[in-house]
Design an enzyme around this catalytic site. Structure first.
Site, PDB file in Angstrom:
ATOM      1  N   GLU A 184      -9.034 -20.981 -15.504  1.00  0.00           N
ATOM      2  CA  GLU A 184      -9.085 -21.231 -14.002  1.00  0.00           C
ATOM      3  C   GLU A 184      -9.688 -22.332 -14.543  1.00  0.00           C
ATOM      4  O   GLU A 184     -10.613 -22.450 -15.052  1.00  0.00           O
ATOM      5  CB  GLU A 184      -9.039 -20.398 -12.864  1.00  0.00           C
ATOM      6  CG  GLU A 184      -9.307 -20.688 -12.055  1.00  0.00           C
ATOM      7  CD  GLU A 184     -10.617 -20.085 -11.106  1.00  0.00           C
ATOM      8  OE1 GLU A 184     -10.610 -20.696  -9.611  1.00  0.00           O
ATOM      9  OE2 GLU A 184     -11.950 -18.909 -11.146  1.00  0.00           O
ATOM     10  N   ASP A 198     -10.981 -16.206 -15.217  1.00  0.00           N
ATOM     11  CA  ASP A 198     -11.641 -16.737 -13.982  1.00  0.00           C
ATOM     12  C   ASP A 198     -12.961 -17.829 -14.874  1.00  0.00           C
ATOM     13  O   ASP A 198     -13.245 -17.310 -15.926  1.00  0.00           O
ATOM     14  CB  ASP A 198     -11.844 -15.003 -13.864  1.00  0.00           C
ATOM     15  CG  ASP A 198     -12.751 -16.096 -12.542  1.00  0.00           C
ATOM     16  OD1 ASP A 198     -11.666 -15.688 -11.504  1.00  0.00           O
ATOM     17  OD2 ASP A 198     -13.765 -15.481 -12.117  1.00  0.00           O
ATOM     18  N   ASP A 258      -5.738 -10.810 -14.998  1.00  0.00           N
ATOM     19  CA  ASP A 258      -7.088 -11.416 -14.774  1.00  0.00           C
ATOM     20  C   ASP A 258      -8.480 -10.651 -15.104  1.00  0.00           C
ATOM     21  O   ASP A 258      -8.772  -9.604 -15.670  1.00  0.00           O
ATOM     22  CB  ASP A 258      -7.339 -11.478 -13.046  1.00  0.00           C
ATOM     23  CG  ASP A 258      -7.364 -12.798 -12.456  1.00  0.00           C
ATOM     24  OD1 ASP A 258      -8.544 -13.254 -13.108  1.00  0.00           O
ATOM     25  OD2 ASP A 258      -7.330 -13.509 -11.100  1.00  0.00           O
ATOM     26  N   HIS A 311      -5.254 -17.187  -4.150  1.00  0.00           N
ATOM     27  CA  HIS A 311      -6.112 -16.326  -2.944  1.00  0.00           C
ATOM     28  C   HIS A 311      -7.665 -17.182  -2.924  1.00  0.00           C
ATOM     29  O   HIS A 311      -7.903 -16.408  -1.825  1.00  0.00           O
ATOM     30  CB  HIS A 311      -6.423 -14.880  -3.784  1.00  0.00           C
ATOM     31  CG  HIS A 311      -7.190 -15.572  -5.061  1.00  0.00           C
ATOM     32  ND1 HIS A 311      -6.734 -16.229  -6.679  1.00  0.00           N
ATOM     33  CD2 HIS A 311      -8.480 -14.494  -5.165  1.00  0.00           C
ATOM     34  CE1 HIS A 311      -7.788 -15.955  -7.633  1.00  0.00           C
ATOM     35  NE2 HIS A 311      -8.846 -15.760  -7.117  1.00  0.00           N
ATOM     36  N   ASP A 312      -7.459 -18.671  -2.944  1.00  0.00           N
ATOM     37  CA  ASP A 312      -8.959 -18.867  -3.011  1.00  0.00           C
ATOM     38  C   ASP A 312      -8.640 -19.815  -1.887  1.00  0.00           C
ATOM     39  O   ASP A 312      -9.676 -20.651  -1.226  1.00  0.00           O
ATOM     40  CB  ASP A 312      -9.715 -19.574  -3.947  1.00  0.00           C
ATOM     41  CG  ASP A 312     -10.016 -17.957  -5.141  1.00  0.00           C
ATOM     42  OD1 ASP A 312     -10.136 -17.056  -4.622  1.00  0.00           O
ATOM     43  OD2 ASP A 312     -10.140 -18.294  -6.436  1.00  0.00           O
ATOM     44  N   ASP A 351       0.911  -0.987  -0.047  1.00  0.00           N
ATOM     45  CA  ASP A 351       0.152   0.156   0.211  1.00  0.00           C
ATOM     46  C   ASP A 351       0.994   1.549   0.186  1.00  0.00           C
ATOM     47  O   ASP A 351       1.202   1.378   1.228  1.00  0.00           O
ATOM     48  CB  ASP A 351      -0.792   0.229   1.188  1.00  0.00           C
ATOM     49  CG  ASP A 351      -1.559   1.174   1.426  1.00  0.00           C
ATOM     50  OD1 ASP A 351      -1.929   1.700   0.587  1.00  0.00           O
ATOM     51  OD2 ASP A 351      -2.301   1.510   2.865  1.00  0.00           O
ATOM     52  N   ASP A 359      -3.828   4.057   2.766  1.00  0.00           N
ATOM     53  CA  ASP A 359      -4.944   3.336   2.791  1.00  0.00           C
ATOM     54  C   ASP A 359      -5.700   2.006   3.330  1.00  0.00           C
ATOM     55  O   ASP A 359      -6.770   2.069   3.346  1.00  0.00           O
ATOM     56  CB  ASP A 359      -5.886   4.408   2.144  1.00  0.00           C
ATOM     57  CG  ASP A 359      -5.926   3.343   0.553  1.00  0.00           C
ATOM     58  OD1 ASP A 359      -4.792   2.175   0.794  1.00  0.00           O
ATOM     59  OD2 ASP A 359      -6.719   3.590  -0.498  1.00  0.00           O
ATOM     60  N   ASN A 396      -0.079   4.170  -0.473  1.00  0.00           N
ATOM     61  CA  ASN A 396      -0.490   5.729  -0.102  1.00  0.00           C
ATOM     62  C   ASN A 396      -1.138   5.555   1.250  1.00  0.00           C
ATOM     63  O   ASN A 396      -2.365   6.380   1.936  1.00  0.00           O
ATOM     64  CB  ASN A 396      -1.438   6.508  -1.216  1.00  0.00           C
ATOM     65  CG  ASN A 396      -2.961   5.315  -1.468  1.00  0.00           C
ATOM     66  OD1 ASN A 396      -3.150   4.497  -0.384  1.00  0.00           O
ATOM     67  ND2 ASN A 396      -3.995   5.645  -1.796  1.00  0.00           N
ATOM     68  N   ASP A 400      -2.443  -1.164  -3.717  1.00  0.00           N
ATOM     69  CA  ASP A 400      -2.292  -0.007  -4.590  1.00  0.00           C
ATOM     70  C   ASP A 400      -0.891  -0.646  -6.191  1.00  0.00           C
ATOM     71  O   ASP A 400      -0.050  -1.210  -5.761  1.00  0.00           O
ATOM     72  CB  ASP A 400      -2.806   1.362  -4.663  1.00  0.00           C
ATOM     73  CG  ASP A 400      -1.407   1.300  -3.683  1.00  0.00           C
ATOM     74  OD1 ASP A 400      -0.510   1.205  -4.231  1.00  0.00           O
ATOM     75  OD2 ASP A 400      -2.254   2.250  -2.719  1.00  0.00           O
TER      76      ASP A 400
HETATM   77  C1  GLC Z   1     -12.426 -17.214  -9.127  1.00  0.00           C
HETATM   78  C2  GLC Z   1     -11.848 -16.329  -8.162  1.00  0.00           C
HETATM   79  C3  GLC Z   1     -12.003 -16.294  -7.065  1.00  0.00           C
HETATM   80  C4  GLC Z   1     -13.834 -15.371  -7.321  1.00  0.00           C
HETATM   81  C5  GLC Z   1     -14.678 -16.333  -8.070  1.00  0.00           C
HETATM   82  C6  GLC Z   1     -15.648 -15.347  -8.808  1.00  0.00           C
HETATM   83  O1  GLC Z   1     -12.657 -19.121  -8.477  1.00  0.00           O
HETATM   84  O2  GLC Z   1     -10.072 -16.925  -8.706  1.00  0.00           O
HETATM   85  O3  GLC Z   1     -11.954 -15.288  -6.267  1.00  0.00           O
HETATM   86  O4  GLC Z   1     -14.187 -15.505  -6.009  1.00  0.00           O
HETATM   87  O5  GLC Z   1     -13.564 -17.010  -9.308  1.00  0.00           O
HETATM   88  O6  GLC Z   1     -15.274 -14.510  -9.885  1.00  0.00           O
HETATM   89 CA    CA Z   2      -3.164   2.071  -1.505  1.00  0.00          CA
END
Ligand code: GLC
Ligand code: CA
Length: 551
Positions: free
Chosen positions: A277, A215, A103, A339-340, A25, A29, A27, A33
Site C-alpha cells: 500500500e 499496509d 492484509d 475501504h479508505d 454476516d 450479530d 451468525n 465474518d
Molecule cells: C491503511 C489502511 C487504513 C488504516 C491505516 C492504518 O491506510 O488501508 O484503513 O486505517 O492504514 O492502518
Molecule cells: Ca457475524
C-alpha cells in the site's frame, strides 16, 4: 488464443477486495465474518469470475481502527470466527481455483498487543525499543511551547488528527503513533522487530496463504533522528495532517531494505505475491517500490486513479504518466476504490461508473476491485450519532471529508430486510444504503442490463482476451478535436488480437473521427445496448458511453 501460461496468476487475474465486517454476516450479530465469506465464495467465482481475494484484517484486534490495530498477528478475531473457519475459507477458496491474500499491518500494532504491553511496562523491558519511546522536549526548545509546558519529542502529526505522540504516565515518556493513539508504531530499525514480522508472515505462508497486501508499507522506517517535519507550502488549510511534508516519517530509502526481506521470504514459497500500500507518491517514487532489481513489491498499489477528479484530462494524464514511469519488467496495476476512499460511483458519478469499470478492467496490468462497486454502490451518508471511523470521530468538523464509514456499509445481496447481509432482526454495524431494495445482487442478476450483468460480461471478456490480460497498450489521437477533448481511446494488442477501448467522459454524443479503416465489432457497451459491426470511420459514442471494439 495466445499462451498465457508464461504469466503468473497475479498478472492475468483480477483481485477482489473484501472488507470482512461488511461482506456477509453468518451468525446474525450485525458484523460480517469468515463463515459469511465462505457462503459467498460461489458469488465471487461463478458470478463474477474473480481470481484472487484480498481480505482486510481478520486478526484479533480491539477494533479501534476496525482491524488495522492488530493484537495478534497469528490469530483470528473471534468476531470473524475461528482458525478452523479460516482454514476452511482457505481450502474452499483454493478448491474453486481462487487465491487468498491477507492484509499484513506491520507499521503499527494495537496498544493491546503483548509486544506493546511489555514495551510499555518499564523503561528497561527488553521490548522497550521495539517501539518509539522518547523523552519530552523541554520547553521552549525549537521555539515551540511558549506556555512553558513540556512538548512531544517532535512536531509529527497523526494521520487521524492531533500530534503523533502520546504521553505515557507510567514510564514518563511519549510513544509514537502515526495513526490512532491505540496504534503505536513499531521500530523496524530494530532487527528483532523485522524478524518477528517475518515470522508472522511465515506462519500464514506455511498455511498456504497466497500473499499479502502490506499496509502503510512506505512508513515502516522513520528518520533515525526523528527530526521535525517541514511545513507544507501547498497546504490548503483543511486537513491538519497535510500541513506538514512527511519527509522524515515516510518513504525513507532504508525502507526498501525491509521490503526486500519480505519479498525474499515470500519468494521462498512458490507463486506468492507481495502487494504494497503506497500512499500519495508521485509515479517516479511509487515505482521504486518494485525494487531496483524488481526485488520488492510484485505490485506496489497504484492509486493514481483514486486521488484525481474524474475528468478526461486527469485520468488520461495519470495513465500516460504511469505507463511512462514503469521500469522495464515491472507489471502495472490499477485501483479505483477501497475501504479508505469514496466509492467510484460517487466519485465519478452514477452515469460514468460503468465506463470507469471498463477503464479499470481494460488497462494494462492487474486490476483490484472493491466489494460492492460491481453493483454501482454509492457512498452512504452516516448520521453523526452512527459515525465510527477514528479520523471522523476525532475531528468531527472534518467528518464529511475524512470519514471512511460511507464506503464501508454492508454489501447489498437482496431486497430482504437487512439486504441479506445479516439476519432480519439484527442491527448491521453500519447502516445499509437507503436504495438497497433496488440496488442489490439478486435484483441485478435478473435485470439483463444491470451494472452487475455489465460487470460480469466485462470480466468474462477480459479473461478470454489475451489482448486485455497481457497485451500492449497504446492511446490514440482522435481526428475530431471535440472528441479528443472528451474521449479516451486506446488500443490493446496481443499477437493477432487487437481491441479498441473507447470511453466518452462527456454527457454529449461524440463522433470520434477515428482514422482506422474498415469495420470493427462492438463486443461490449456500458449500457449493454449496442453490439455488432460498425464502420470505424463513422463511429460515435453516446453520452458517458464506453465501448469495447474488436478490430
Ligand atoms: C491503511 C489502511 C487504513 C488504516 C491505516 C492504518 O491506510 O488501508 O484503513 O486505517 O492504514 O492502518
Ligand atoms: Ca457475524
Amino acid at each position: 488464443m495466445s499462451d498465457n501460461s508464461k504469466y503468473l496468476w497475479w498478472q492475468t487475474g483480477v483481485v477482489y477486495q473484501i472488507y470482512p465486517r461488511s461482506f456477509m454476516d453468518a451468525n446474525g450479530d450485525g458484523i460480517g465474518d469468515l463463515p459469511g465469506v465462505i457462503q459467498r465464495l460461489d458469488y465471487l467465482k461463478e458470478i463474477l469470475g474473480v481470481d484472487a481475494i484480498w481480505i482486510s484484517p481478520i486478526y484479533p484486534s480491539p477494533m479501534k481502527d476496525f482491524g488495522y490495530d492488530v493484537s495478534d498477528y497469528c490469530g483470528i478475531h473471534p468476531m470473524f470466527g475461528s482458525m478452523a473457519n479460516f482454514d476452511r475459507l482457505l481450502e474452499e477458496t483454493h478448491k474453486r481455483g481462487m487465491k487468498l491474500l491477507l492484509d499484513l499491518v506491520p507499521n503499527h500494532t494495537s496498544d493491546e498487543h503483548p509486544w506493546f504491553l511489555e514495551s510499555r511496562s518499564s523503561r528497561n523491558n527488553p521490548k522497550r525499543d521495539w517501539y518509539f519511546w522518547r523523552d519530552p522536549l523541554p520547553s521552549p526548545a525549537n521555539g515551540r511551547g511558549a506556555g512553558g509546558e513540556d512538548l512531544p519529542p517532535n512536531n509529527w502529526l497523526s494521520c487521524f488528527g492531533g500530534p503523533a505522540w502520546e504521553w505515557d504516565e507510567r514510564t514518563g515518556q511519549y510513544y509514537l503513533h502515526t495513526f490512532a493513539k491505540e496504534q503505536p508504531d513499531l521500530d523496524f530499525r530494530n532487527p528483532e522487530v523485522v524478524e518477528a514480522m517475518l515470522d508472522s508472515m511465515r506462519f500464514w505462508l506455511d498455511k498456504g496463504v497466497d500473499g499479502f497486501r502490506v499496509d502503510v508499507i512506505t512508513g515502516m522506517i522513520k528518520d533515525a533522528l526523528l527530526r521535525d517535519e517541514p511545513a507544507n507550502p501547498a497546504w490548503d488549510g483543511v486537513e491538519p495532517f497535510a500541513s506538514l511534508q512527511h519527509i522524515h516519517s515516510s518513504n525513507l530509502p532504508e525502507v526498501h531494505e525491509i521490503i526486500r526481506r519480505m519479498r525474499a521470504l515470500v519468494d521462498s514459497y512458490p507463486q506468492r505475491v507481495l502487494i504494497g500500500e503506497i500512499f500519495a507518491l508521485p509515479n517516479a517514487e511509487l515505482v521504486k517500490y518494485y525494487g531496483a532489481n524488481l526485488d520488492e513489491c510484485h505490485l506496489p498499489f497504484n492509486f493514481g486513479l483514486i486521488w484525481i477528479p474524474w475528468t478526461l484530462e486527469a485520468v488520461r494524464g495519470k495513465i500516460e504518466d504511469y505507463e511512462a514511469a514503469l521500469p522495464p519488467g515491472a507489471w502495472p496495476n490499477w485501483v479505483l476504490g477501497n475501504h479508505d476512499q469514496p466509492r467510484i460511483a460517487t466519485r465519478a458519478g452514477r452515469d460514468r461508473a460503468r465506463a470507469a469499470a471498463m477503464l479499470l478492467l481494460t488497462l494494462r496490468g492487474t486490476p483490484t476491485w472493491y466489494n460492492g462497486d460491481e453493483l454501482g454502490m454509492e457512498n452512504v451518508t452516516i448520521p453523526p450519532e452512527l459515525v465510527q471511523d477514528p479520523p471522523a470521530v476525532n475531528q468531527p468538523e472534518l467528518a464529511e471529508l475524512l470519514g471512511r464509514d460511507p464506503e464501508r456499509t454492508p454489501m447489498q445481496w437482496d431486497d430482504s430486510p437487512n439486504a441479506g447481509f445479516t439476519s432480519a432482526g439484527a442491527r448491521p454495524w453500519l447502516p445499509l444504503a437507503a436504495d438497497y431494495k433496488q440496488v442489490n445482487v439478486a435484483r441485478q442478476l435478473e435485470d439483463p442490463r444491470s451494472f452487475l450483468n455489465f460487470f460480469r460480461q466485462l470480466m468474462a471478456l477480459r479473461k478470454s482476451s489475451p489482448a486485455l490480460t497481457v497485451g500492449s497498450y497504446r492511446s490514440l489521437e482522435l481526428g475530431s478535436p471535440e472528441a479528443q477533448a472528451n474521449c479516451f481511446v486506446y488500443e490493446r494488442q496481443a499477437e493477432d488480437q487487437r481491441l479498441l477501448v473507447a470511453l466518452n467522459f462527456s454527457g454529449r454524443e461524440q463522433a470520434l473521427g477515428l482514422s482506422l479503416p474498415g469495420n470493427g465489432t462492438i463486443l461490449l457497451s456500458t449500457g449493454l445496448d449496442r453490439e455488432g459491426e460498425i464502420d470505424l470511420s463513422k463511429f460515435s459514442l453516446a453520452p458517458n458511453q464506453g465501448c469495447l471494439i474488436l478490430l
